[in-house]
Design an enzyme around this catalytic site. Structure first.
Site, PDB file in Angstrom:
ATOM      1  N   HIS A  52       5.694   4.456 -29.060  1.00  0.00           N
ATOM      2  CA  HIS A  52       6.715   5.226 -28.341  1.00  0.00           C
ATOM      3  C   HIS A  52       6.244   6.659 -28.019  1.00  0.00           C
ATOM      4  O   HIS A  52       6.170   7.064 -26.874  1.00  0.00           O
ATOM      5  CB  HIS A  52       7.997   5.334 -29.190  1.00  0.00           C
TER       6      HIS A  52
HETATM    7  O1  RIB Z   1      12.870   4.660 -31.459  1.00  0.00           O
HETATM    8  C1  RIB Z   1      11.541   5.090 -31.558  1.00  0.00           C
HETATM    9  C2  RIB Z   1      11.459   6.468 -32.145  1.00  0.00           C
HETATM   10  O2  RIB Z   1      11.973   6.461 -33.481  1.00  0.00           O
HETATM   11  C3  RIB Z   1      10.001   6.970 -32.279  1.00  0.00           C
HETATM   12  O3  RIB Z   1       9.970   8.356 -32.113  1.00  0.00           O
HETATM   13  C4  RIB Z   1       9.623   6.602 -33.686  1.00  0.00           C
HETATM   14  O4  RIB Z   1       8.625   7.465 -34.240  1.00  0.00           O
HETATM   15  C5  RIB Z   1      10.928   6.821 -34.400  1.00  0.00           C
HETATM   16  O5  RIB Z   1      11.030   8.205 -34.709  1.00  0.00           O
END
Ligand code: RIB
Ligand code: CA
Length: 260
Positions: free
Chosen positions: A246
């Protein structure tokens, strides 16, 4: 292209760690003024130590790392599917074997650093949050004047489709919805990089093998980290077969906003 000056606010966390490595590997595009950490994927004691571990791994013992909020504004309702350590492991960095950090943690707290840096900067700064927005919201609430010193906020969070911690909620916003409200009602320009985008960047065995073949301390650490990074819930994330990277998407946007 001129460098983008950023404050990276993160909760390393496996994908935050890769995002931080990517940012530090892109000095021609990104000038990291400081790294602020927040509770999220794991405790803030772990996120701040992990941020320092990653900076040391990258040879950046000079980086300023700050400890931020240790809890959310309100006690969070019980997670519907998983908690951060289910995905990122008990250390927050999966199977990574990096030693405890030796570089210092800054004595100033993250929120004060964000406020001071923005107010004193002669130019506008970009904020790059990849965790819950608690630190950023606290800074806005404590000193609203900083909003005029922010060029934009490029953040990982939300989704225009399915969530990941529940069908309707993405983890960062779920973890601290009140902070997300403060940030999204601030009138500061925001680039939101949600799950509909980030699910297009997943790890795979083949990809991990190419990383391993680089045969450097950083590549080995990334393999150690991401080999344990799996999708937490098949029901919620149909079609997701690897660990979703992500947060590196925030840095990729800063490097190449057009994506071409
Ligand atoms: O939903 C994904 C996010 O939540 C990312 O930033 C991951 O590191 C968690 O923090
Ligand atoms: Ca994160």
């Amino acid at each position: 292209m001129t460098k983008t000056q950023i404050i990276m606010d993160c909760d390393p966390g496996l994908d935050d760690a890769v995002a931080l490595l990517l940012a530090m590997a892109s000095p021609e595009d990104i000038d990291i003024l400081g790294v602020t950490t927040v509770v999220g994927n794991c405790s803030v004691e772990l996120t701040q130590a992990n941020a320092r571990r990653i900076c040391e791994l990258a040879g950046r013992k000079d980086m300023k790392v700050f400890r931020g909020c240790s809890r959310t504004f309100f006690s969070r309702v019980a997670p519907s599917t998983y908690v951060g350590t289910d995905v990122h492991g008990e250390t927050g960095l999966g199977g990574c074997k990096l030693p405890p950090p030796t570089m210092p943690l800054q004595s100033e707290d993250a929120v004060s650093y964000i406020i001071k840096t923005l107010l004193e900067s002669p130019t506008k700064i970009t904020l790059a949050p990849t965790g819950s927005l608690t630190n950023i919201a606290c800074a806005f609430i404590m000193e609203p004047r900083i909003k005029e010193k922010i060029d934009k906020i490029v953040l990982m969070g939300g989704s225009i489709g399915l969530g990941n911690i529940s069908p309707a909620a993405e983890y960062n916003f779920y973890y601290e919805p009140q902070a997300a409200y403060v940030v999204f009602t601030s009138n500061v320009p925001i680039v939101m990089i949600g799950l509909d985008v980030t699910r297009q960047t997943q790890t795979s065995e083949a990809w991990l093998q190419t990383v391993e073949a680089m045969n450097t301390p950083v590549s080995q650490a990334v393999v150690d980290m991401l080999s344990h990074y799996y999708r937490p819930n098949a029901f919620l994330e149909p079609g997701v077969t690897g660990g979703v990277l992500h947060d590196p998407n925030v840095i990729a946007y800063l490097i190449n906003p057009s994506g071409d």
